[in-house]
Design a protein around this motif. Structure first.
Motif: not given
Length: 148
Positions: A130-133, A138-139, A147-148
């Protein structure tokens, strides 16, 4: 004349009733007490007219009583021994059963711990996925909006 007086005395004082208490004869306490009294009198007469002397009879009775006491003591010892064996058998069975129960509980406890550990690893893997997804999403959003 004496016989008639004696029979008259017996029939009036002993309350003989013929045919009226036929059904109650065996259950009557008078019958039972008469039977016991007769047996005791018969025993006393038998001892008195026995061919042995009183000393020999007493010695024989004492020997028989002693033998019965010894046999009773042996039976008591056997009963105590059997009871101790049975108690030890029961103790062993209870101990074995409790050991088996403890082993089963330990086994179930280990299974529960293993399942909990597996679930923890699965949850951690899912959280990592889930964190990777989420990071990937976000990427992608950053790329889309630059952005960024």
């Amino acid at each position: 004349m004496r016989k008639i007086l004696f029979l008259n005395y017996i029939t009036t004082n002993m309350n003989f009733t013929f045919g009226t208490k036929k059904d109650n004869l065996l259950s009557s306490s008078e019958f039972v007490s008469g039977l016991v009294t007769g047996a005791l009198i018969g025993l006393a007469v038998g001892v008195l007219v026995a061919p042995r002397s009183g000393k020999d009879t007493r010695k024989k009775l004492a020997g028989a009583a002693s033998q019965q006491a010894d046999e009773l003591a042996d039976q008591w010892d056997d009963a105590k021994s059997d009871a101790k064996k049975e108690i030890n058998t029961i103790k062993t069975k209870v101990s074995d059963s409790s050991d088996k129960a403890i082993d089963k509980l330990d086994s179930y406890g280990n299974k529960v711990a293993d399942k909990a550990e597996n679930l923890t690893y699965k949850a951690e893997d899912k959280a990592d996925d889930l964190a990777d997804d989420t990071k990937s999403a976000i990427d992608k959003v950053k790329d889309v909006f630059k952005i960024g």
